[in-house]
Scaffold this motif. Structure first.
Motif, PDB file in Angstrom:
ATOM      1  N   UNK A 105      67.944 -55.296  33.907  1.00  0.00           N
ATOM      2  CA  UNK A 105      67.994 -56.213  35.048  1.00  0.00           C
ATOM      3  C   UNK A 105      66.605 -56.762  35.373  1.00  0.00           C
ATOM      4  N   UNK A 106      66.555 -58.029  35.691  1.00  0.00           N
ATOM      5  CA  UNK A 106      65.298 -58.692  36.026  1.00  0.00           C
ATOM      6  C   UNK A 106      65.309 -59.024  37.510  1.00  0.00           C
ATOM      7  N   UNK A 107      64.161 -58.897  38.116  1.00  0.00           N
ATOM      8  CA  UNK A 107      64.051 -59.240  39.527  1.00  0.00           C
ATOM      9  C   UNK A 107      63.773 -60.728  39.675  1.00  0.00           C
ATOM     10  N   UNK A 108      63.923 -61.201  40.871  1.00  0.00           N
ATOM     11  CA  UNK A 108      63.641 -62.603  41.166  1.00  0.00           C
ATOM     12  C   UNK A 108      62.180 -62.915  40.885  1.00  0.00           C
ATOM     13  N   UNK A 109      61.296 -61.968  41.225  1.00  0.00           N
ATOM     14  CA  UNK A 109      59.870 -62.159  40.988  1.00  0.00           C
ATOM     15  C   UNK A 109      59.564 -62.274  39.495  1.00  0.00           C
ATOM     16  N   UNK A 110      60.286 -61.496  38.667  1.00  0.00           N
ATOM     17  CA  UNK A 110      60.101 -61.594  37.215  1.00  0.00           C
ATOM     18  C   UNK A 110      60.461 -62.986  36.716  1.00  0.00           C
ATOM     19  N   UNK A 138      54.661 -68.888  33.792  1.00  0.00           N
ATOM     20  CA  UNK A 138      54.004 -68.766  32.488  1.00  0.00           C
ATOM     21  C   UNK A 138      54.418 -69.913  31.565  1.00  0.00           C
ATOM     22  N   UNK A 139      55.707 -70.276  31.595  1.00  0.00           N
ATOM     23  CA  UNK A 139      56.169 -71.398  30.765  1.00  0.00           C
ATOM     24  C   UNK A 139      55.497 -72.696  31.190  1.00  0.00           C
ATOM     25  N   UNK A 140      55.391 -72.918  32.513  1.00  0.00           N
ATOM     26  CA  UNK A 140      54.749 -74.143  33.005  1.00  0.00           C
ATOM     27  C   UNK A 140      53.267 -74.170  32.658  1.00  0.00           C
ATOM     28  N   UNK A 158      52.482 -74.247  41.586  1.00  0.00           N
ATOM     29  CA  UNK A 158      52.079 -73.904  42.951  1.00  0.00           C
ATOM     30  C   UNK A 158      53.293 -73.522  43.797  1.00  0.00           C
ATOM     31  N   UNK A 159      54.399 -74.264  43.643  1.00  0.00           N
ATOM     32  CA  UNK A 159      55.614 -73.933  44.393  1.00  0.00           C
ATOM     33  C   UNK A 159      56.162 -72.573  43.983  1.00  0.00           C
ATOM     34  N   UNK A 160      56.097 -72.236  42.678  1.00  0.00           N
ATOM     35  CA  UNK A 160      56.552 -70.921  42.232  1.00  0.00           C
ATOM     36  C   UNK A 160      55.681 -69.814  42.813  1.00  0.00           C
ATOM     37  N   UNK A 174      57.020 -66.852  45.283  1.00  0.00           N
ATOM     38  CA  UNK A 174      56.782 -65.434  44.990  1.00  0.00           C
ATOM     39  C   UNK A 174      56.067 -64.755  46.156  1.00  0.00           C
ATOM     40  N   UNK A 175      55.101 -65.439  46.760  1.00  0.00           N
ATOM     41  CA  UNK A 175      54.399 -64.877  47.917  1.00  0.00           C
ATOM     42  C   UNK A 175      55.343 -64.677  49.101  1.00  0.00           C
ATOM     43  N   UNK A 176      56.213 -65.666  49.339  1.00  0.00           N
ATOM     44  CA  UNK A 176      57.150 -65.559  50.446  1.00  0.00           C
ATOM     45  C   UNK A 176      58.124 -64.393  50.242  1.00  0.00           C
TER      46      UNK A 176
END
Length: 103
Positions: free
Chosen positions: A7-12, A19-21, A42-44, A48-50
């Motif tokens: 399972x992957x988290x939202x943060x992952x 990384x792709x961008x 920047x939006x990502x 992630x910070x939020x």
């Protein structure tokens, strides 16, 4: 038997998207397209910070407000979602066919 991924988290997912961008932006020449990639990155970061601050606040308060959905493929919730999706698709096709044959 099919191997299930871990399972992957939202943060992952946010980190992988960033990384792709970054890879794509590094290949681009300076200009509009590269700026678009940088603004998406920047939006990502902001998302992630939020999410991180919300989860930290929830842990401090002892509440689990945000949880990762854990749907087993045979769970009741998954079957309900599948049923609703199939019903919606059937309604869409019925409407499409009715509009096609009534003209």
């Amino acid at each position: 038997m099919r191997r299930r991924s871990s399972p992957h988290t939202f943060e992952d997912g946010l980190a992988a998207g960033k990384a792709r961008l970054e890879q794509r932006a590094a290949k681009l020449k300076p200009g509009r397209e590269q700026e678009d990639h940088l603004s998406r990155m920047h939006r990502l970061d902001t998302a992630a910070d939020m999410i991180g601050s919300i989860r930290q606040d929830c842990r401090r308060r002892g509440k689990a407000v945000i949880q990762e959905p854990q749907f087993d493929t045979y769970s009741v919730q998954a079957r309900i979602c599948l049923g609703v999706a199939i019903f919606g698709a059937a309604l869409f096709l019925a409407g499409l066919l009715m509009s096609f044959f009534t003209q």
